[in-house]
Design a protein around this motif. Sequence first.
Motif, PDB file in Angstrom:
ATOM      1  N   SER A  35     -21.543  36.198 -40.136  1.00  0.00           N
ATOM      2  CA  SER A  35     -20.492  36.026 -41.097  1.00  0.00           C
ATOM      3  C   SER A  35     -20.900  36.470 -42.477  1.00  0.00           C
ATOM      4  O   SER A  35     -22.211  36.364 -42.485  1.00  0.00           O
ATOM      5  N   ALA A  36     -20.259  36.446 -43.539  1.00  0.00           N
ATOM      6  CA  ALA A  36     -20.631  36.823 -44.709  1.00  0.00           C
ATOM      7  C   ALA A  36     -21.694  35.659 -45.323  1.00  0.00           C
ATOM      8  O   ALA A  36     -22.551  35.921 -46.409  1.00  0.00           O
ATOM      9  N   ALA A  37     -21.466  34.379 -44.865  1.00  0.00           N
ATOM     10  CA  ALA A  37     -22.191  33.191 -45.319  1.00  0.00           C
ATOM     11  C   ALA A  37     -23.431  32.977 -44.489  1.00  0.00           C
ATOM     12  O   ALA A  37     -24.327  32.263 -44.744  1.00  0.00           O
ATOM     13  N   GLY A  38     -23.682  34.016 -43.530  1.00  0.00           N
ATOM     14  CA  GLY A  38     -24.830  34.164 -42.820  1.00  0.00           C
ATOM     15  C   GLY A  38     -24.627  33.108 -41.347  1.00  0.00           C
ATOM     16  O   GLY A  38     -25.856  32.945 -40.995  1.00  0.00           O
ATOM     17  N   ASP A  39     -23.767  32.938 -40.978  1.00  0.00           N
ATOM     18  CA  ASP A  39     -23.569  31.894 -40.101  1.00  0.00           C
ATOM     19  C   ASP A  39     -23.228  33.073 -38.750  1.00  0.00           C
ATOM     20  O   ASP A  39     -22.813  33.870 -38.860  1.00  0.00           O
ATOM     21  N   ILE A  40     -23.702  32.431 -37.561  1.00  0.00           N
ATOM     22  CA  ILE A  40     -23.466  33.357 -36.319  1.00  0.00           C
ATOM     23  C   ILE A  40     -22.456  33.223 -35.795  1.00  0.00           C
ATOM     24  O   ILE A  40     -21.638  32.231 -35.518  1.00  0.00           O
ATOM     25  N   LEU A  41     -21.486  34.250 -35.545  1.00  0.00           N
ATOM     26  CA  LEU A  41     -20.242  34.264 -35.116  1.00  0.00           C
ATOM     27  C   LEU A  41     -20.097  34.634 -33.462  1.00  0.00           C
ATOM     28  O   LEU A  41     -19.252  33.969 -32.755  1.00  0.00           O
ATOM     29  N   ALA A  42     -21.026  35.377 -33.124  1.00  0.00           N
ATOM     30  CA  ALA A  42     -21.063  35.894 -31.719  1.00  0.00           C
ATOM     31  C   ALA A  42     -22.583  36.479 -31.268  1.00  0.00           C
ATOM     32  O   ALA A  42     -23.144  36.959 -32.550  1.00  0.00           O
ATOM     33  N   GLU A  43     -23.153  36.343 -30.361  1.00  0.00           N
ATOM     34  CA  GLU A  43     -24.015  36.925 -29.696  1.00  0.00           C
ATOM     35  C   GLU A  43     -24.159  37.837 -28.744  1.00  0.00           C
ATOM     36  O   GLU A  43     -23.095  37.271 -27.777  1.00  0.00           O
ATOM     37  N   GLY A  44     -24.986  38.743 -28.251  1.00  0.00           N
ATOM     38  CA  GLY A  44     -24.779  39.345 -26.926  1.00  0.00           C
ATOM     39  C   GLY A  44     -26.059  40.060 -26.582  1.00  0.00           C
ATOM     40  O   GLY A  44     -27.023  40.143 -27.501  1.00  0.00           O
TER      41      GLY A  44
END
Length: 347
Positions: A35-44
Motif C-alpha cells: 500500500s502507499a503506507a508500506g503495508d503488505i496488501l498481498a503476496e504471491g
Amino acid sequence: MTATRAEHDAMRRALALALRGPRGVNPQVGAIILSAAGDILAEGWHRGAGTPHAEVDALSRLDPGAAAGATAIVTLEPCNHTGRTGPCAEALIRAGVGRVVYAIADPNAVSAGGGERLTAAGVDVESGLLADEAHALLDSWLTVQRLGRPHVTVKWAQSLDGRAAASDGTSQWITGPVARADVHRRRAQADAIVVGTGTVIADDPALTARAEDGSMYEQQPVPVVLGERAVPADAAVRRHPKDLLQYPGDLTTALADLQRRGVHRVFVEGGPSVAASFVRAGLADEFLVYVAPALLGGDMLALRDLGVATIDDALRLWVTSVDRLGEDLLIVGTPRHAEASNEQGDS
C-alpha cells in the motif's frame, strides 16, 4: 526515487517467497503488493510452468481496484511476453499499480522489456533493489539463459599420476571417504548426473546422492546414461528414485532435451571417454578433479584423447580453488576461454 525501508523489507520477503516455487524451466519469482503506507496488501509466487506468474498470483488475492496506486515489489523484471499466461507488465498496468520495483532485469530476449512497457504507461519503475541476492537465488536459471544450455560440471577422481583405475580395471576406491562424501554433496546440488554405458556395465553405480550415514539426500539428480548399449534390467541405476534417461551419445541433443525438462546443472561423472567427449565439444564449464596421493601407472588414464596434438593446443584452466579433503586434494577449475567470455560480458 530511492527504495524505501518498507520496499527493502518487501523485497527480502519476495525473495523468500520465490523459493517456494519449483526450480525448472521457468525462474523462481516472488512478488509483494504494498500500500502507499508500506503495508503488505498481498503476496504471491510462481508455482511452475503454466501457472500464474508471481505478480498475477499476488494481484489475484486482491479485490478489483485494491491495487490502484500501490507498489509492486518483484524479484525479476515483470515479463512482456504472452505465452501460456499473459504479460505481467500489462496485468500490473490494468490493476492501476503506480510503482514497480524489481531486483534484476529479465535476460530472456523473448520475455524482457516489461520495465520499458511499464514506464511507457506512466508507472514509476525502479530496478536493482537487492540485485545480488536475486542473482544468487536465480544463479542456475540465469546461467542457462546465458549459455543456452545447462551448466556442465565434469568430475573425475585420479591417482597422482593421472590414472582412473589399476591395470585390472579396479577403481574403487581411489579417493578416501572425505572426498567421496564431497562428491555426494555435490551430486545433491545437481539436477542431473551423467555417465556412459561403459561405466554402468563395469561399475553398476546407483547414481544417487547419499549422506555419510548412507541415507539419501532429499534432492536427487536425474540419472542420465549416454550410449547405445542397453542398460541391464537389474542395474542399480534402475532403482534410482528418479526415472532413468538414456541418450545415444549426441551431447548437444541430450543437453537440449535436459534443458527442456528444466535441468539447470549437469554433473558428468564418467567414465574417461564420456568426460573427454564433453571437453572436446567445448561443453565443460567447470572441472572437479579429485587427486589421491597414490601411483598406479599403466594405461587407464582419467581422461581420454582430447585431440591435443601439440602443447600449444593444451586446454588451459583457471584454478579457482584447491582444497584438502582428508588425504586427497580437490582441484576446481574453469576453462580460460570461459572466464574471458564472462569478463567481456560483464564489462
